[in-house]
Design an enzyme around this catalytic site. Sequence first.
Site, PDB file in Angstrom:
ATOM      1  N   LYS A 173     -38.006 -54.163   7.504  1.00 51.39           N
ATOM      2  CA  LYS A 173     -38.621 -52.905   7.958  1.00 51.39           C
ATOM      3  C   LYS A 173     -39.513 -52.406   6.824  1.00 51.39           C
ATOM      4  O   LYS A 173     -39.051 -51.819   5.852  1.00 51.39           O
ATOM      5  CB  LYS A 173     -37.520 -51.882   8.251  1.00 51.39           C
ATOM      6  N   GLY A 224     -36.283 -47.891  -2.497  1.00 50.84           N
ATOM      7  CA  GLY A 224     -37.037 -46.689  -2.156  1.00 50.84           C
ATOM      8  C   GLY A 224     -36.480 -45.503  -2.909  1.00 50.84           C
ATOM      9  O   GLY A 224     -35.892 -45.649  -3.991  1.00 50.84           O
ATOM     10  N   SER A 225     -36.619 -44.332  -2.317  1.00 48.06           N
ATOM     11  CA  SER A 225     -36.252 -43.109  -3.032  1.00 48.06           C
ATOM     12  C   SER A 225     -34.735 -42.865  -3.028  1.00 48.06           C
ATOM     13  O   SER A 225     -34.009 -43.413  -2.179  1.00 48.06           O
ATOM     14  CB  SER A 225     -36.957 -41.919  -2.386  1.00 48.06           C
ATOM     15  N   ALA A 227     -33.240 -40.073  -2.257  1.00 46.32           N
ATOM     16  CA  ALA A 227     -32.836 -39.319  -1.060  1.00 46.32           C
ATOM     17  C   ALA A 227     -32.603 -40.274   0.115  1.00 46.32           C
ATOM     18  O   ALA A 227     -31.599 -40.153   0.836  1.00 46.32           O
ATOM     19  CB  ALA A 227     -33.912 -38.297  -0.711  1.00 46.32           C
ATOM     20  N   THR A 228     -33.504 -41.240   0.300  1.00 49.39           N
ATOM     21  CA  THR A 228     -33.329 -42.182   1.405  1.00 49.39           C
ATOM     22  C   THR A 228     -32.120 -43.087   1.135  1.00 49.39           C
ATOM     23  O   THR A 228     -31.371 -43.428   2.053  1.00 49.39           O
ATOM     24  CB  THR A 228     -34.604 -43.017   1.615  1.00 49.39           C
ATOM     25  N   GLY A 229     -31.923 -43.463  -0.112  1.00 51.63           N
ATOM     26  CA  GLY A 229     -30.754 -44.285  -0.460  1.00 51.63           C
ATOM     27  C   GLY A 229     -29.459 -43.592  -0.035  1.00 51.63           C
ATOM     28  O   GLY A 229     -28.556 -44.215   0.537  1.00 51.63           O
ATOM     29  N   GLU A 246     -31.818 -50.174  -4.678  1.00 52.49           N
ATOM     30  CA  GLU A 246     -32.717 -50.085  -5.842  1.00 52.49           C
ATOM     31  C   GLU A 246     -33.520 -48.808  -5.663  1.00 52.49           C
ATOM     32  O   GLU A 246     -34.443 -48.765  -4.854  1.00 52.49           O
ATOM     33  CB  GLU A 246     -33.653 -51.302  -5.885  1.00 52.49           C
ATOM     34  N   CYS A 280     -41.330 -48.475  -9.942  1.00 43.64           N
ATOM     35  CA  CYS A 280     -39.999 -47.893 -10.141  1.00 43.64           C
ATOM     36  C   CYS A 280     -39.590 -47.942 -11.602  1.00 43.64           C
ATOM     37  O   CYS A 280     -39.162 -46.951 -12.170  1.00 43.64           O
ATOM     38  CB  CYS A 280     -38.981 -48.614  -9.281  1.00 43.64           C
ATOM     39  N   GLU A 378     -39.582 -37.548 -11.396  1.00 50.22           N
ATOM     40  CA  GLU A 378     -40.287 -38.837 -11.342  1.00 50.22           C
ATOM     41  C   GLU A 378     -41.713 -38.607 -10.842  1.00 50.22           C
ATOM     42  O   GLU A 378     -41.910 -38.268  -9.678  1.00 50.22           O
ATOM     43  CB  GLU A 378     -39.551 -39.798 -10.398  1.00 50.22           C
TER      44      GLU A 378
HETATM   45  P1  NAD Z   1     -38.827 -43.850   0.712  1.00 45.76           P
HETATM   46  O1  NAD Z   1     -37.389 -43.736   0.402  1.00 45.76           O
HETATM   47  O2  NAD Z   1     -39.568 -42.670   1.179  1.00 45.76           O
HETATM   48  O3  NAD Z   1     -39.077 -44.976   1.815  1.00 45.76           O
HETATM   49  C1  NAD Z   1     -38.608 -46.309   1.651  1.00 45.76           C
HETATM   50  C2  NAD Z   1     -38.328 -46.917   3.016  1.00 45.76           C
HETATM   51  O4  NAD Z   1     -37.223 -46.267   3.635  1.00 45.76           O
HETATM   52  C3  NAD Z   1     -39.485 -46.821   4.020  1.00 45.76           C
HETATM   53  O5  NAD Z   1     -39.589 -48.075   4.660  1.00 45.76           O
HETATM   54  C4  NAD Z   1     -39.013 -45.745   4.976  1.00 45.76           C
HETATM   55  O6  NAD Z   1     -39.526 -45.878   6.279  1.00 45.76           O
HETATM   56  C5  NAD Z   1     -37.519 -45.983   4.998  1.00 45.76           C
HETATM   57  N1  NAD Z   1     -36.708 -44.827   5.409  1.00 45.76           N
HETATM   58  C6  NAD Z   1     -37.015 -43.510   5.328  1.00 45.76           C
HETATM   59  N2  NAD Z   1     -35.968 -42.759   5.744  1.00 45.76           N
HETATM   60  C7  NAD Z   1     -34.989 -43.620   6.089  1.00 45.76           C
HETATM   61  C8  NAD Z   1     -33.651 -43.449   6.566  1.00 45.76           C
HETATM   62  N3  NAD Z   1     -33.126 -42.246   6.768  1.00 45.76           N
HETATM   63  N4  NAD Z   1     -32.905 -44.568   6.775  1.00 45.76           N
HETATM   64  C9  NAD Z   1     -33.423 -45.788   6.538  1.00 45.76           C
HETATM   65  N5  NAD Z   1     -34.674 -46.013   6.103  1.00 45.76           N
HETATM   66  C10 NAD Z   1     -35.451 -44.940   5.874  1.00 45.76           C
HETATM   67  O7  NAD Z   1     -39.463 -44.452  -0.643  1.00 45.76           O
HETATM   68  P2  NAD Z   1     -40.989 -44.681  -1.019  1.00 45.76           P
HETATM   69  O8  NAD Z   1     -41.645 -43.334  -1.214  1.00 45.76           O
HETATM   70  O9  NAD Z   1     -41.607 -45.658  -0.087  1.00 45.76           O
HETATM   71  O10 NAD Z   1     -40.863 -45.410  -2.441  1.00 45.76           O
HETATM   72  C11 NAD Z   1     -40.981 -44.744  -3.662  1.00 45.76           C
HETATM   73  C12 NAD Z   1     -39.619 -44.637  -4.323  1.00 45.76           C
HETATM   74  O11 NAD Z   1     -39.020 -45.923  -4.401  1.00 45.76           O
HETATM   75  C13 NAD Z   1     -39.697 -44.150  -5.743  1.00 45.76           C
HETATM   76  O12 NAD Z   1     -38.662 -43.240  -5.994  1.00 45.76           O
HETATM   77  C14 NAD Z   1     -39.458 -45.418  -6.567  1.00 45.76           C
HETATM   78  O13 NAD Z   1     -38.945 -45.186  -7.856  1.00 45.76           O
HETATM   79  C15 NAD Z   1     -38.527 -46.171  -5.698  1.00 45.76           C
HETATM   80  N6  NAD Z   1     -38.579 -47.598  -5.994  1.00 45.76           N
HETATM   81  C16 NAD Z   1     -37.486 -48.198  -6.577  1.00 45.76           C
HETATM   82  C17 NAD Z   1     -37.535 -49.544  -6.916  1.00 45.76           C
HETATM   83  C18 NAD Z   1     -36.372 -50.234  -7.584  1.00 45.76           C
HETATM   84  O14 NAD Z   1     -36.355 -51.457  -7.664  1.00 45.76           O
HETATM   85  N7  NAD Z   1     -35.384 -49.521  -8.065  1.00 45.76           N
HETATM   86  C19 NAD Z   1     -38.691 -50.284  -6.642  1.00 45.76           C
HETATM   87  C20 NAD Z   1     -39.770 -49.642  -6.037  1.00 45.76           C
HETATM   88  C21 NAD Z   1     -39.690 -48.293  -5.709  1.00 45.76           C
END
Ligand code: NAD
Length: 472
Positions: A173, A224-225, A227-229, A246, A280, A378
Site C-alpha cells: 500500500k 511512516g510517522s 502517529a500512524t505507527g 520504522e 527518516c 522533526e
Molecule cells: P504517514 O504516517 O503519514 O503515512 C505513511 C503511510 O501510512 C501512507 O501510505 C499512509 O496512507 C498510511 N496510513 C495513514 N494512516 C494510516 C492508518 N491509520 N493505518 C494504516 N496506514 C495508514 O507518513 P509519511 O508522512 O508518508 O512519512 C513521513 C514520516 O515517515 C516521517 O516521520 C519519517 O521520519 C518517517 N519515516 C521513517 C523511516 C524509517 O525507516 N524509520 C523511513 C522513512 C520515513
Amino acid sequence: MTAQTDLNDVLLDAIQPAHGGREVFDPATGQPIGRAPEHSVVDLQEAIDAARAAQPAWAARGHAERIGLLNKAADAIEAHAEELARILSREQGKPLNGPNARFEVGACVAWLRAAADTPLEPETIVDDGTTHAVLTYRPLGVVGAIGPWNWPMMITIWQLGPALRMGNTVVVKPSEYTPLSVLALVHVLNLALPQGVLAAVSGGREVGEALAGHPGVDKVMFTGSIATGKAIVRSSAETLKRLTLELGGNDAGIVLPDADPAAIAEGLFWGAFINTGQTCAALKRLYVHEDTYDQVCDALTEYAKNVPMGVGLDEQNVLGPLQNRAQYEIVARLVEAAKASGARILLGGNPAGDQAGYFYPTTLVADIDNDNPLVAEEQFGPALPIIKYSTVEEAVQMANGLEVGLGASVWSSDREKAREIASLIEAGTVWINEHGAIDPRVPFGGAKQSGYGLEFGAEGLKHLGQPQIIKG
Ligand code: NAD
C-alpha cells in the site's frame, strides 16, 4: 518528445487506469505527470485473497528457487532503471543526480539482491547428546507493506524483498503522495515474479487502515510517522499481527572538540540534507562544541551555499523541492519560529513566494536553544539547527532528551573516543564521522518511539519468519 520520455510513458501507461483515477502533480513544477488508480477496500480484499491463494506454492518453491526469482526481479529493475528513476524524480521531486532518484533505483537493486542472497541457516541451539533443539523460520503467510513518500521505491523494496525471500506473499500500500513510483516498481518486479505473489493497492489512509486490521494479513511492515505507527498498533491488536515499525526520528549529531571542521563539512551536509532533508535517519539537530562552533558553522555554510537546488529532471541539480505542500508548511513554520526566537540564520530561511514548486532554500540556523521547535520537532526538510554545547555530557543529555531515537552520529578525529560516546546515545544506530550510512548487510531499526523490529541482513530476514523450534 525525447526517446526517454517515450519509454517513461510506456511504463506510466501500464500502471495508469484506463479511465478516471486521480491526477498526480510534479512537486517541482506543478505540472500533471499521470493518473493514479484509486483502489478501494474491495480491491484490497481481492488482493489479499489472491495473495493468500498464491502463498503456499510460493513457500513450496524453497529458498533456492525464490533467491533465483528475486535476482531476476532485480535484473528487471536494472533493465528499467532509467524509466523508474524519471518517474520517481517527477513524482517525488528528487533530482535524477546526486544521492537521489538514480541512486534510489540503484539501492532497490542492491537491497533486493541482498535480501535474496543473505544466508539464513537453521540454528542448532542445543546438541549435547541428550537434547537436540534447532531454530528455523517458517513463512508467516501474507505480509502487508505500508510505505511513506520520501524514499518510496527503496523503502518498498526493504519491506517486500525479505518478505518474499522468506516465502510470504505481499500486498503493498503505497503513500497516496507517491503511488506512481511504487506501482511502476511493482509492475517491473512482476515481469519476473510468478503471478499472485506481489500486488499493490493504491489508495488512501482508509486502505492502509483496512490492511492493518485485516484478518487475512499476518504481518505489517510499516514505515511512516509515529502517529500512524500507533494507529497501526491499535488496528492490528485484534489479530495480534506481527509488526515491524520504522517510524520518525529527530537524529542528533555531536561534533566533538577535536573534529576538523573543514574535513567534516561535506559529510555533515549530506547527513542532514540528503533528499533535501526528507529522510527518516537524516541529521536533524547538530550539537557543536563551543571551541569550534564558529569554524563548523562557517565550513558548513561555505559547503552548503554551492549545492544546486532545482527541478529534478535538470541534470545539474542535487537538491529538490519538498514533496508536498503540508511538508513545505511544516518547514516554513519551524524556521519562522526559530527566527522569531532570535536565532541567527546563516543561510536560507527566505523562500521565494513566487515559485511553482514547493522549493524551500537550504537553511542553516545558529545560536538556537535546544527547546526551540526547530530542534525539538522533526522538520523533515532542508533546515538544520546548530546548537552550541560546553561539555560532552551536556551534548549527550540533549541528544537523549527526546522520545525518539532512530539514528545519531559522533564526529571526531579519535575513533575510539567517538565509539565510547556513541555507546551513551539512545538510538538504534550511531554512526562515526558519517550519518545515515545504511548498508543492506547491517541491521537497522529504531529505539524509543522511532519504532521496533529490525530490517536488513539476516536479522531482517528473521523478522519476516515465524520462529519454530524443533526439539528432539
Ligand atoms: P504517514 O504516517 O503519514 O503515512 C505513511 C503511510 O501510512 C501512507 O501510505 C499512509 O496512507 C498510511 N496510513 C495513514 N494512516 C494510516 C492508518 N491509520 N493505518 C494504516 N496506514 C495508514 O507518513 P509519511 O508522512 O508518508 O512519512 C513521513 C514520516 O515517515 C516521517 O516521520 C519519517 O521520519 C518517517 N519515516 C521513517 C523511516 C524509517 O525507516 N524509520 C523511513 C522513512 C520515513
